[in-house]
Design a protein around this motif. Structure first.
Motif, mmCIF file in Angstrom:
data_model
loop_
_atom_site.group_PDB
_atom_site.id
_atom_site.type_symbol
_atom_site.label_atom_id
_atom_site.label_comp_id
_atom_site.label_asym_id
_atom_site.label_seq_id
_atom_site.Cartn_x
_atom_site.Cartn_y
_atom_site.Cartn_z
ATOM 1 N N PHE A 556 0.851 -1.188 0.000
ATOM 2 C CA PHE A 556 0.000 0.000 0.000
ATOM 3 C C PHE A 556 0.884 1.234 0.000
ATOM 4 C CE2 PHE A 556 -3.127 2.811 2.488
ATOM 5 C CZ PHE A 556 -3.720 3.269 1.329
ATOM 6 N N VAL A 557 1.368 1.647 1.178
ATOM 7 C CA VAL A 557 2.165 2.868 1.241
ATOM 8 C C VAL A 557 3.261 2.771 2.294
ATOM 9 C CG1 VAL A 557 0.249 4.354 0.494
ATOM 10 C CG2 VAL A 557 0.651 3.979 2.958
ATOM 11 N N ALA A 558 4.302 3.600 2.091
ATOM 12 C CA ALA A 558 5.286 3.921 3.130
ATOM 13 C C ALA A 558 5.139 5.403 3.402
ATOM 14 C CB ALA A 558 6.700 3.598 2.658
ATOM 15 N N GLN A 559 4.919 5.778 4.656
ATOM 16 C CA GLN A 559 4.564 7.163 5.000
ATOM 17 C C GLN A 559 5.581 7.775 5.944
ATOM 18 O OE1 GLN A 559 0.373 7.756 5.535
ATOM 19 N NE2 GLN A 559 0.655 9.297 7.118
ATOM 20 N N GLY A 560 5.926 9.033 5.689
ATOM 21 C CA GLY A 560 6.885 9.757 6.520
ATOM 22 C C GLY A 560 6.510 11.217 6.635
ATOM 23 N N GLY A 561 7.443 11.999 7.211
ATOM 24 C CA GLY A 561 7.234 13.438 7.316
ATOM 25 C C GLY A 561 6.634 13.914 8.617
ATOM 26 N N ASP A 562 6.611 13.058 9.639
ATOM 27 C CA ASP A 562 5.960 13.401 10.907
ATOM 28 C C ASP A 562 7.009 13.611 11.991
ATOM 29 O OD1 ASP A 562 4.353 13.634 13.140
ATOM 30 O OD2 ASP A 562 3.916 11.501 13.267
ATOM 31 N N LYS A 563 7.024 14.791 12.593
ATOM 32 C CA LYS A 563 7.990 15.102 13.654
ATOM 33 C C LYS A 563 7.784 14.251 14.906
ATOM 34 C CE LYS A 563 10.791 18.623 12.510
ATOM 35 N NZ LYS A 563 12.254 18.580 12.668
ATOM 36 N N ARG A 564 6.535 13.873 15.190
ATOM 37 C CA ARG A 564 6.279 13.042 16.368
ATOM 38 C C ARG A 564 6.707 11.597 16.138
ATOM 39 N NH1 ARG A 564 1.898 14.147 20.179
ATOM 40 N NH2 ARG A 564 1.517 11.910 20.019
ATOM 41 N N GLY A 565 6.620 11.151 14.899
ATOM 42 C CA GLY A 565 6.988 9.778 14.582
ATOM 43 C C GLY A 565 5.887 8.767 14.774
ATOM 44 N N ASP A 566 4.659 9.227 15.056
ATOM 45 C CA ASP A 566 3.552 8.297 15.299
ATOM 46 C C ASP A 566 2.357 8.542 14.384
ATOM 47 O OD1 ASP A 566 2.642 10.692 16.316
ATOM 48 O OD2 ASP A 566 1.933 9.870 18.224
ATOM 49 N N GLY A 567 2.490 9.489 13.464
ATOM 50 C CA GLY A 567 1.404 9.771 12.531
ATOM 51 C C GLY A 567 0.479 10.886 12.961
ATOM 52 N N TRP A 568 0.705 11.483 14.122
ATOM 53 C CA TRP A 568 -0.178 12.531 14.629
ATOM 54 C C TRP A 568 0.487 13.909 14.640
ATOM 55 C CZ3 TRP A 568 -5.348 12.122 16.056
ATOM 56 C CH2 TRP A 568 -5.880 10.834 16.006
ATOM 57 N N GLY A 569 1.624 14.032 14.001
ATOM 58 C CA GLY A 569 2.336 15.300 14.004
ATOM 59 C C GLY A 569 2.011 16.149 12.789
ATOM 60 N N SER A 570 1.444 17.314 13.012
ATOM 61 C CA SER A 570 1.111 18.238 11.928
ATOM 62 C C SER A 570 1.786 19.582 12.169
ATOM 63 C CB SER A 570 -0.410 18.442 11.826
ATOM 64 O OG SER A 570 -1.058 17.237 11.497
ATOM 65 N N SER A 571 1.828 20.388 11.129
ATOM 66 C CA SER A 571 2.367 21.742 11.258
ATOM 67 C C SER A 571 1.288 22.675 11.796
ATOM 68 C CB SER A 571 2.861 22.234 9.893
ATOM 69 O OG SER A 571 3.915 21.416 9.419
ATOM 70 N N ASP A 572 1.683 23.905 12.071
ATOM 71 C CA ASP A 572 0.736 24.890 12.604
ATOM 72 C C ASP A 572 -0.142 25.494 11.518
ATOM 73 O OD1 ASP A 572 1.693 24.506 15.151
ATOM 74 O OD2 ASP A 572 3.190 26.096 15.000
ATOM 75 N N TYR A 573 -0.064 24.958 10.329
ATOM 76 C CA TYR A 573 -0.878 25.447 9.216
ATOM 77 C C TYR A 573 -1.335 24.233 8.408
ATOM 78 C CZ TYR A 573 3.254 24.387 6.445
ATOM 79 O OH TYR A 573 4.306 23.729 5.844
ATOM 80 N N SER A 574 -2.246 24.464 7.505
ATOM 81 C CA SER A 574 -2.655 23.417 6.575
ATOM 82 C C SER A 574 -2.681 23.999 5.169
ATOM 83 C CB SER A 574 -4.042 22.868 6.937
ATOM 84 O OG SER A 574 -5.012 23.897 6.866
ATOM 85 N N ILE A 575 -2.544 23.115 4.192
ATOM 86 C CA ILE A 575 -2.638 23.531 2.802
ATOM 87 C C ILE A 575 -3.865 22.887 2.180
ATOM 88 C CG2 ILE A 575 -0.160 23.898 2.566
ATOM 89 C CD1 ILE A 575 0.017 21.199 1.124
ATOM 90 N N ARG A 576 -4.241 23.374 1.007
ATOM 91 C CA ARG A 576 -5.450 22.899 0.346
ATOM 92 C C ARG A 576 -5.156 21.695 -0.551
ATOM 93 N NH1 ARG A 576 -9.952 26.222 0.918
ATOM 94 N NH2 ARG A 576 -9.565 27.578 2.705
ATOM 95 N N SER A 577 -6.120 20.810 -0.630
ATOM 96 C CA SER A 577 -6.004 19.659 -1.520
ATOM 97 C C SER A 577 -5.986 20.129 -2.971
ATOM 98 C CB SER A 577 -7.184 18.710 -1.313
ATOM 99 O OG SER A 577 -7.301 18.320 0.040
ATOM 100 N N GLU A 578 -5.200 19.436 -3.789
ATOM 101 C CA GLU A 578 -5.111 19.758 -5.209
ATOM 102 C C GLU A 578 -5.288 18.470 -6.008
ATOM 103 O OE1 GLU A 578 -2.027 23.353 -5.752
ATOM 104 O OE2 GLU A 578 -1.153 21.635 -4.710
ATOM 105 N N PHE A 579 -6.356 18.414 -6.794
ATOM 106 C CA PHE A 579 -6.676 17.204 -7.534
ATOM 107 C C PHE A 579 -6.589 17.459 -9.031
ATOM 108 C CE2 PHE A 579 -9.509 16.793 -3.658
ATOM 109 C CZ PHE A 579 -8.595 16.012 -2.958
#
Length: 645
Positions: A556-579
Motif C-alpha cells: 500500500f504505502v510507506a509514509q513519513g514526514g511526521d515530527k512526532r513519529g507516530d502519525g499525529w504530528g502536523s504543522s501549525d498550518y494546513s494547505i489545500r487539496s489539489e486534484f
C-alpha cells in the motif's frame, strides 16, 4: 555609392559589436505559472472562490477554460455543474476532457443524464474514457446499467468503462451485468489499463460472488504478464467459494515472482482453516521481502483462530523483524493457556528492546492478554516517546474491541479512555475519542457527563489539531445521542507561495536519502503547485532530515514526514487539496490528510496502483529512481536527508 558604402560599414560595425558583446538571454520560463491568468486560476482554486473562478470557464482562450475546469475538480462546488456541463459543447477536446473530470469529482447525480447523452455523441477516445469514469462516480441504477452495457468503440474507452465500473463499486453500485463485463475485460487480450481497472473492480465489488468465474480469475492470477493485474485479481479470488481455495492460493504464495502478488494471496485466504493454509503462512513468514512477512504476521493477528502454537513459536524463534515478532506474540498470547507465564517473558523483551519502534511493536503484542491492560496503560501514560504512548493506546483499543472482552474490565477501560482525553496529547485524545463512538463498546452508559470532551476540544490549536477536533466532535455527538455535526472546514491559513513556485522547474528532482538507500523523485509542480511549494519549503528548512517512516502498510504505502513519529504530528498550518487527472501508480507520492484541505507535512509513497486514493489525496511527485528501496522500507527506517537536485 558612398551612401551604400557607409551603410555597409555601419552594418559590419554593428555585427562586430554583437560578436564582441555577450548576448543578453531572457531567463527561461520554468513552469506555466509565469502566465498570470493560470496563476490567478490556481489562486482562486486554492481559495475555493467559485464566483470569481466561474467566468474563466467561458474565457475566449481554451487553455484557460481547461485550467478552470480542472480547478473545479478540487473546489468541488456543485454550483459550477451547469457551466461545466455546457463545456460538453466546447470544440476543444482538452476542455471537454477537463469538464468530465471535474464533474466526476463533484460527485453529483445531477450530471448523470448529461454524461450519458454526451457519451452517445462524443468521438474522442480520451474524452469517452473520462466520461465513462465520471459516470461511475455519479451513477445510480440507470447510469450503472448504461455503463455495464456500453460497447466501447476503442481500447481507451474500454479502459474508461472498466474504471467507471470500479468507481461505481466504490459507491456500492454493482450489478450482475457489470460483473460479467468486468470478467470479460480482465480475461481478454485487452490493453493493460483496461485489465488493471477490471481487476481492481472485481477486487472491490462489494458482496460479489465470483465463484462462477473461478477458472477465468485463476488463469489471470497465475499468468497475466503484469504483476499489478495479477495482484488485484488475486484479491478478487477471496470472493470465490471453493474447497481447494487454500491450495491454489498457496501455489501463488510459493511461486509468483512479485512479492505484492504473494502477500495478496495470503490476504485472500481469510476464512480458511489454519491447517489448510499452514504451508502458505510459513512461506509468507520466510519470504525474501520483509513486507510479505509483515503482511503474513498481520494476517495471523486478524485471523488467529486455530493457529498452531507450535508452528508460531517456531516461526517466532526464526523471525528477525520486530514487527513480525510482535504480531506473532500477540497471536500466541491470544491462543495460549499459559498467558501469565508468556506475558512475563514478553514484558522482559519489551523492557530490554533497544529501539523505540521495536518497543512499540512489543507493547502492542502484549494486548493479546487481557490481564496486561494495566501494564500497557501505565506504560502509555508514562512514555516520553509519542510512538510508545500512541502504540499503547492502539493496543488497548484492539484489546477492548475483541468480542470476548471481560465485562469486569469495561469500567476500567472507560476510565483509561477518559484519562487519555484529559492528557492533552493530540494522539491519545483523538484515538480515545474515536474509540468512544464505537457502538459495540457501549461507552455511553459509562460516563455521568461528557464535559471532559468539550474541555479537551477547547484546548486544541487549529488547524494543527484538526484531526483530533473532528474525532472529539464525533464522539460528543455520539455519546449525547444527537445528530452528527457537520465536519468543520479547515481555515485557509497558507496561501500558495507563488514566488517560490516560479523557481521550481517542471522537471525538478528531489533526492531522499534513507538508511535503506536513495530514492529520487520528480515533482509535479504544474499539477499541484501549492503542495509542491510546501514540500520544497520544508526541504529548504531541513524539516525531514532525521525523521522516520512511521507507517508502512505492505503493498500500500510507506509514509513519513511526521515530527512526532507516530502519525499525529502536523504543522501549525494546513494547505489545500489539489486534484488533477493523475492516477496513483507504483511509486507515486501523495499528501496524507485527515480529510479534504487538511494536509501539512506528512506524505506517502505507494507500493502499487491504489486507485481508491485517486482524486481524494493530492498527488505531487513520483519515484523515478530507487523504487527497489521503497519496497524494502519498514516502520522506523530513518530519513537521513531530503535535498533538491
Amino acid at each position: 555609392m558612398q551612401k551604400n558604402f557607409l551603410l555597409l560599414a555601419m552594418a559590419l560595425f554593428a555585427l562586430a559589436s554583437c560578436q564582441r558583446q555577450p548576448q543578453q538571454s531572457v531567463p527561461p520560463t520554468v513552469n506555466k505559472f509565469f502566465d498570470n491568468n493560470i496563476q490567478q486560476i490556481h489562486t482562486l482554486q486554492d481559495e475555493r472562490n467559485t464566483s470569481q473562478l466561474l467566468p474563466f470557464l467561458q474565457h475566449p482562450q481554451a487553455k484557460y477554460r481547461q485550467e478552470a475546469a480542472i480547478a473545479f475538480a478540487s473546489v468541488q462546488d456543485t454550483v459550477a455543474i451547469p457551466q461545466l456541463l455546457s463545456l460538453f459543447a466546447d470544440t476543444t477536446t482538452s476542455v471537454r476532457y477537463a469538464a468530465a473530470y471535474a464533474l466526476g469529482q463533484a460527485g453529483s447525480s445531477k450530471a448523470e443524464s448529461a454524461i450519458i447523452a454526451q457519451l452517445q455523441k462524443e468521438r474522442r477516445p480520451k474524452v469517452q474514457a473520462e466520461l465513462l469514469e465520471a459516470l461511475g462516480k455519479v451513477a445510480d441504477s440507470t447510469g450503472l446499467s448504461f455503463l455495464a452495457s456500453y460497447q466501447a468503440p476503442n481500447s481507451t474507452a474500454l479502459a474508461g468503462q472498466a474504471w467507471g465500473l470500479y468507481r461505481a463499486a466504490l459507491r456500492q453500485q454493482v450489478n450482475t451485468q457489470g460483473l460479467q463485463r468486468g470478467v470479460t475485460i480482465l480475461a481478454s487480450d485487452a490493453p493493460y489499463e483496461a485489465r488493471l481497472a477490471a481487476a481492481h473492480f472485481l477486487a472491490r465489488a462489494p458482496k460479489a460472488d465470483l465463484t462462477p468465474y473461478r477458472q477465468q480469475l485463476i488463469t489471470v492470477a497465475t499468468s497475466d504478464e503484469a504483476a499489478e493485474v495479477r495482484m488485484a485479481t488475486v484479491q478478487a479470488l477471496s470472493k470465490i467459494r471453493a474447497i481447494d481455495k487454500a491450495n491454489f492460493l498457496t501455489g501463488i504464495v510459493k511461486s509468483d515472482p512479485d512479492y505484492r502478488v504473494r502477500l495478496s494471496a495470503i490476504r485472500a485466504m481469510a476464512g480458511q482453516e489454519f491447517s489448510q493454509m499452514q504451508d502458505a503462512i510459513l512461506a509468507g513468514l520466510q519470504d525474501g521481502n520483509i513486507n510479505t512477512a509483515i503482511a503474513t504476521a498481520e494476517f495471523l493477528q486478524a485471523n488467529p483462530i486455530g493457529a498452531s502454537l507450535g508452528v508460531l513459536q517456531q516461526a517466532l524463534q526464526e523471525a528477525q523483524d520486530a514487527r513480525v515478532r510482535g504480531n506473532l506474540i500477540w497471536v500466541i498470547l491470544r491462543n495460549s493457556e499459559r498467558k501469565e507465564f508468556l506475558s512475563n517473558r514478553y514484558k522482559q523483551l519489551y523492557q530490554n528492546a533497544p529501539y523505540t519502534y521495536d518497543k512499540a511493536h512489543l507493547l502492542k503484542a502484549l494486548s493479546g492478554d487481557f490481564a496486561n491492560c494495566s501494564f500497557i496503560a501505565d506504560e502509555m501514560f508514562a512514555a516520553q516517546e509519542p510512538v510508545i504512548s500512541t502504540t499503547g493506546m492502539d493496543a488497548l483499543i484492539i484489546m477492548r474491541q475483541l468480542p470476548n472482552f471481560p465485562k469486569d474490565l469495561e469500567q476500567e477501560f472507560a476510565d483509561i479512555f477518559k484519562k487519555a482525553v484529559g492528557s492533552g496529547d493530540v494522539a491519545l485524545v483523538g484515538m480515545a475519542a474515536s474509540a468512544m463512538r464505537d457502538p459495540r463498546l457501549n461507552l455511553r452508559s459509562m460516563y455521568n457527563d461528557f464535559s471532559f470532551l468539550t474541555d479537551a476540544q477547547q484546548k486544541l490549536i487549529l488547524p494543527r489539531d484538526m484531526e483530533t477536533n473532528i474525532e472529539l466532535q464525533k464522539a460528543i455527538d455520539f455519546l449525547r445521542g444527537t445528530p452528527a455535526t457537520e465536519t468543520p472546514q479547515n481555515p485557509f491559513t497558507h496561501p500558495i507561495d507563488w514566488a517560490l513556485v516560479k523557481t521550481i522547474p517542471v522537471n525538478q528532482q528531489v533526492l531522499i536519502r534513507t538508511v535503506k538507500g536513495d530514492i529520487t523523485l520528480q515533482l509535479f509542480v504544474e499539477d499541484a503547485p501549492g503542495t509542491v511549494a510546501n514540500f520544497v519549503e520544508l526541504i529548504n528548512k531541513d524539516f525531514f532530515g532525521g525523521l522516520y517512516f512511521h507507517r508502512v502498510v505492505p503493498n500500500f504505502v510507506a509514509q513519513g514526514g511526521d515530527k512526532r513519529g507516530d502519525g499525529w504530528g502536523s504543522s501549525d498550518y494546513s494547505i489545500r487539496s489539489e486534484f488533477a487527472p493523475l492516477r496513483y501508480r507504483e511509486g507515486y507520492l501523495g499528501m496524507a490528510s485527515a480529510g479534504k484541505d487538511t494536509e501539512s507535512n506528512q506524505w506517502f509513497i505507494t507500493h502499487s496502483p491504489t486507485p481508491h486514493l485517486d482524486g481524494r489525496y493530492s498527488i505531487f511527485a513520483k519515484v523515478i529512481n530507487g523504487i527497489n528501496v521503497v519496497h524494502q522500507l519498514e516502520v522506523g527506517d530513518k530519513i537521513l536527508s531530503v535535498e533538491l537536485q
